[in-house]
Scaffold this motif. Structure first.
Motif, PDB file in Angstrom:
ATOM      1  N   THR A  23       5.408   0.653 -17.644  1.00 40.43           N
ATOM      2  CA  THR A  23       5.615   0.519 -15.959  1.00 40.43           C
ATOM      3  C   THR A  23       5.964   2.205 -16.317  1.00 40.43           C
ATOM      4  O   THR A  23       5.224   3.486 -15.290  1.00 40.43           O
ATOM      5  N   ASP A  54       3.404   5.983 -15.241  1.00 38.07           N
ATOM      6  CA  ASP A  54       4.595   6.774 -14.638  1.00 38.07           C
ATOM      7  C   ASP A  54       4.022   7.858 -15.561  1.00 38.07           C
ATOM      8  O   ASP A  54       3.585   9.286 -14.580  1.00 38.07           O
ATOM      9  N   THR A 104       0.822   6.014  -9.333  1.00 35.66           N
ATOM     10  CA  THR A 104       1.930   6.532  -9.710  1.00 35.66           C
ATOM     11  C   THR A 104       2.726   6.008  -9.068  1.00 35.66           C
ATOM     12  O   THR A 104       2.670   5.029  -8.513  1.00 35.66           O
ATOM     13  N   ARG A 105       4.085   6.356  -8.613  1.00 33.72           N
ATOM     14  CA  ARG A 105       5.037   5.535  -7.868  1.00 33.72           C
ATOM     15  C   ARG A 105       4.978   5.619  -6.529  1.00 33.72           C
ATOM     16  O   ARG A 105       5.080   4.488  -6.713  1.00 33.72           O
ATOM     17  N   GLU A 106       4.609   6.096  -5.676  1.00 33.23           N
ATOM     18  CA  GLU A 106       4.098   6.489  -3.892  1.00 33.23           C
ATOM     19  C   GLU A 106       2.871   5.534  -4.732  1.00 33.23           C
ATOM     20  O   GLU A 106       3.193   4.539  -2.942  1.00 33.23           O
ATOM     21  N   GLU A 107       2.197   4.967  -4.951  1.00 29.78           N
ATOM     22  CA  GLU A 107       1.666   4.170  -4.709  1.00 29.78           C
ATOM     23  C   GLU A 107       2.080   2.673  -5.374  1.00 29.78           C
ATOM     24  O   GLU A 107       1.162   1.269  -4.930  1.00 29.78           O
ATOM     25  N   ARG A 108       2.546   2.670  -6.102  1.00 30.81           N
ATOM     26  CA  ARG A 108       2.966   1.218  -6.505  1.00 30.81           C
ATOM     27  C   ARG A 108       3.907   1.133  -5.510  1.00 30.81           C
ATOM     28  O   ARG A 108       4.262  -0.087  -5.391  1.00 30.81           O
ATOM     29  N   ARG A 109       4.367   2.303  -4.276  1.00 32.67           N
ATOM     30  CA  ARG A 109       5.967   1.623  -3.373  1.00 32.67           C
ATOM     31  C   ARG A 109       4.448   1.373  -1.729  1.00 32.67           C
ATOM     32  O   ARG A 109       5.452   0.293  -1.590  1.00 32.67           O
ATOM     33  N   LYS A 110       3.820   1.490  -2.240  1.00 36.24           N
ATOM     34  CA  LYS A 110       2.594   1.334  -1.008  1.00 36.24           C
ATOM     35  C   LYS A 110       2.567   0.021  -0.782  1.00 36.24           C
ATOM     36  O   LYS A 110       1.842  -0.627   0.458  1.00 36.24           O
ATOM     37  N   GLY A 111       2.429  -0.503  -1.936  1.00 41.75           N
ATOM     38  CA  GLY A 111       2.198  -1.964  -2.385  1.00 41.75           C
ATOM     39  C   GLY A 111       1.231  -2.434  -3.049  1.00 41.75           C
ATOM     40  O   GLY A 111       1.930  -2.080  -4.682  1.00 41.75           O
ATOM     41  N   SER A 159      -0.714  -2.978  -6.308  1.00 40.18           N
ATOM     42  CA  SER A 159      -1.864  -1.877  -7.076  1.00 40.18           C
ATOM     43  C   SER A 159      -2.535  -2.882  -8.373  1.00 40.18           C
ATOM     44  O   SER A 159      -2.216  -3.639  -8.818  1.00 40.18           O
ATOM     45  N   TYR A 212      -2.442  -0.756 -11.819  1.00 42.68           N
ATOM     46  CA  TYR A 212      -0.652  -1.947 -12.265  1.00 42.68           C
ATOM     47  C   TYR A 212      -0.413  -2.737 -12.851  1.00 42.68           C
ATOM     48  O   TYR A 212      -0.215  -3.455 -14.196  1.00 42.68           O
TER      49      TYR A 212
END
Length: 57
Positions: free
Chosen positions: A19, A23, A29-36, A38, A41
């Motif tokens: 992880t 990053d 990116t963290r934003e990409e992971r937070r969206k749902g 991936s 990832y």
């Protein structure tokens, strides 16, 4: 039992390191992971855990 516990600890360490590496390199990116979910990832984690389990079953 102790080897299973050590295997689990190493697995968690590999997940954190993967992880962190994703990053830092900007691959995910963290934003990409937070969206749902991936795929990049999930694929990277699956590959790392798969290779680790091939080396140490």
């Amino acid at each position: 039992m102790h080897l299973d516990l050590f295997h689990a600890i190493v697995t968690v360490a590999l997940i954190f390191l993967t992880t962190w590496a994703l990053d830092k390199t900007g691959f995910v990116t963290r934003e990409e992971r937070r969206k749902g979910f991936s795929w990049k990832y999930a694929g990277a984690l699956a590959l790392v855990i798969f290779v680790f389990n091939l080396i140490w079953p």
